[in-house]
Design an enzyme around this catalytic site. Structure first.
Site, PDB file in Angstrom:
ATOM      1  N   LYS A 188     -14.480  -6.334  -7.138  1.00 34.80           N
ATOM      2  CA  LYS A 188     -14.747  -6.710  -5.745  1.00 34.80           C
ATOM      3  C   LYS A 188     -16.239  -6.948  -5.612  1.00 34.80           C
ATOM      4  O   LYS A 188     -17.042  -6.149  -6.101  1.00 34.80           O
ATOM      5  CB  LYS A 188     -14.326  -5.591  -4.783  1.00 34.80           C
ATOM      6  N   GLU A 200      -2.008  -0.269  -8.885  1.00 34.30           N
ATOM      7  CA  GLU A 200      -3.461  -0.209  -8.744  1.00 34.30           C
ATOM      8  C   GLU A 200      -3.929   1.198  -8.399  1.00 34.30           C
ATOM      9  O   GLU A 200      -3.384   1.838  -7.502  1.00 34.30           O
ATOM     10  CB  GLU A 200      -3.853  -1.189  -7.630  1.00 34.30           C
ATOM     11  N   LYS A 203       0.836  -1.201   0.000  1.00 36.65           N
ATOM     12  CA  LYS A 203       0.000   0.000   0.000  1.00 36.65           C
ATOM     13  C   LYS A 203       0.877   1.260   0.000  1.00 36.65           C
ATOM     14  O   LYS A 203       1.812   1.371   0.803  1.00 36.65           O
ATOM     15  CB  LYS A 203      -0.911   0.016   1.235  1.00 36.65           C
ATOM     16  N   ASP A 223      -0.482  -0.516  -4.565  1.00 36.05           N
ATOM     17  CA  ASP A 223      -1.831   0.046  -4.607  1.00 36.05           C
ATOM     18  C   ASP A 223      -1.812   1.419  -3.955  1.00 36.05           C
ATOM     19  O   ASP A 223      -1.568   1.542  -2.761  1.00 36.05           O
ATOM     20  CB  ASP A 223      -2.794  -0.887  -3.855  1.00 36.05           C
ATOM     21  N   ASP A 234      -9.309   0.097  -9.948  1.00 35.53           N
ATOM     22  CA  ASP A 234     -10.067  -0.519  -8.848  1.00 35.53           C
ATOM     23  C   ASP A 234     -11.272   0.348  -8.529  1.00 35.53           C
ATOM     24  O   ASP A 234     -12.378   0.082  -8.972  1.00 35.53           O
ATOM     25  CB  ASP A 234      -9.162  -0.698  -7.623  1.00 35.53           C
TER      26      ASP A 234
END
Length: 364
Positions: free
Chosen positions: A261, A212, A158, A186, A237
């Site tokens: 998701k 991402e 992250k 991400d 995303d």
């Protein structure tokens, strides 16, 4: 025949920080659907205010509007159920995902098949990454080593708070784990397009597999600009919730990969549609997660196992939670791989009753 709604609060093993904020627990809603032919199905909503514009309260509210209207419908008429939910409330995708999962659990149990077999049955295991939340670069490198020792082969790192520090995070993690381990990053919308391109130029040498959501979800132009100027594949995303969003991103030539998701799509049924649209455009998909327990994660593992175009997975939320809602059954983890249960339905046979508690709403 009957729908029960439960509220659960699941603690993380350690505070989990991403560019959008920090979580210490996951507040989820569990749904149980009881049919008149003696089969029950379970589903889970893990709402995120910053991503799906939902809170536990809005999920219960949406289920309170949808629940009574769904009573009496046939669980095998999935398309009708989805249409009905969309007519009653806009958005509220994690609430709809909980119902959708429970319906597929029912169909699997009734047909005596695991959900992954019903949906396409493409693979028997799903390689997942494990996520390292935002900390100091050296702490993140330590976490990386810890996960590699546990057998994980892919790390999702992250970033997205401070571009120069982000470069340092990636450098430290890469140096700590050596060259064999895959690293994806991400940014959770944390950079401007200009910052994203600058970071990408500096991290190319660290062999990053995917980047991402580098920029704001609605900035498809910016996302496309980053993609044109990046040697590393770009994954959308937060820019893709629905099948319609997938088409927009594809038309804008803004992504190399799309992250699906269940909490954003409204469940498995629409996730299948997104995967099909992406496949037609020759764009592979990843399946990701929010803060689901093993219940929601197991549904996502079935989906990922079933669908050929879902070529990447980030299904680790339950592994980051200290509280374990599922007592027996569910997707296991072995050598960085998630294994969908072979049992009928989602394959979950018992819950931790203490964590589950009593229903907060019942519709019949």
């Amino acid at each position: 025949e009957r729908i029960e709604v439960y509220r659960v609060s699941l603690a993380y093993a350690e505070p989990f920080r991403i560019a959008l904020g920090t979580s210490v627990k996951s507040e989820n809603i569990i749904v149980k659907v009881q049919t008149d032919f003696g089969v029950e199905g379970w589903g889970e909503a893990s709402p995120s205010f910053k991503i799906t514009n939902e809170t536990p309260e809005t999920v219960v509210d949406a289920l309170t509007k949808m629940g009574p209207e769904l009573i009496g419908m046939c669980p095998f008429k999935v398309e009708q159920i989805i249409e009905k939910m969309d007519e009653i409330v806009n958005g509220n995708t994690s609430a709809k995902a909980a119902i959708d999962m429970a319906i597929f659990d029912v169909i699997g149990k009734k047909t005596r098949k695991p959900v992954s077999a019903l949906l396409g049955g493409y693979r028997d295991e799903v390689l997942t990454d494990i996520t390292i939340g935002i900390k100091s670069p050296e702490e993140m490198a330590k976490s990386a080593v810890k996960y590699i020792k546990k057998g994980f082969k892919i790390l999702k790192v992250k970033v997205g708070v401070n571009p120069s520090e982000d470069v340092e995070r990636i450098r430290r993690v890469r140096e700590a784990v050596g060259s064999e381990i895959k690293i994806r990053i991400d940014a959770n919308q944390g950079w401007t397009p200009k910052e994203a391109v600058e970071v990408i130029n500096k991290i190319e040498k660290y062999d990053v597999e995917l980047i991402e959501q580098p920029v704001k979800a609605e900035d498809l132009k910016g996302l496309a600009t980053v993609r044109k100027n990046s040697s590393i594949p770009i994954m959308a995303d937060e820019s893709v919730h629905s099948p319609e969003d997938a088409l927009k991103v594809i038309r804008a030539e803004a992504a190399d990969v799309i992250n699906i998701k269940l909490m954003k799509s409204g469940g498995i049924w629409k996730a299948m549609k997104i995967a099909a649209i992406a496949e037609a455009a020759k764009i592979p998909c990843m399946v990701g997660c929010m803060g689901e327990s093993n219940l929601g994660i197991t549904a996502a593992v079935h989906f990922a196992a079933a669908v050929k175009n879902v070529q990447y997975a980030d299904l680790d939320a339950d592994l980051l939670l200290k509280d374990k809602l599922v007592k027996r059954g569910g997707a296991k983890i072995r050598d960085s791989k998630r294994i969908p249960p072979k049992k009928k339905g989602l394959g979950i046979t018992a819950f931790n009753e203490k964590l589950l508690g009593k229903p907060v709403k019942v519709f019949k």
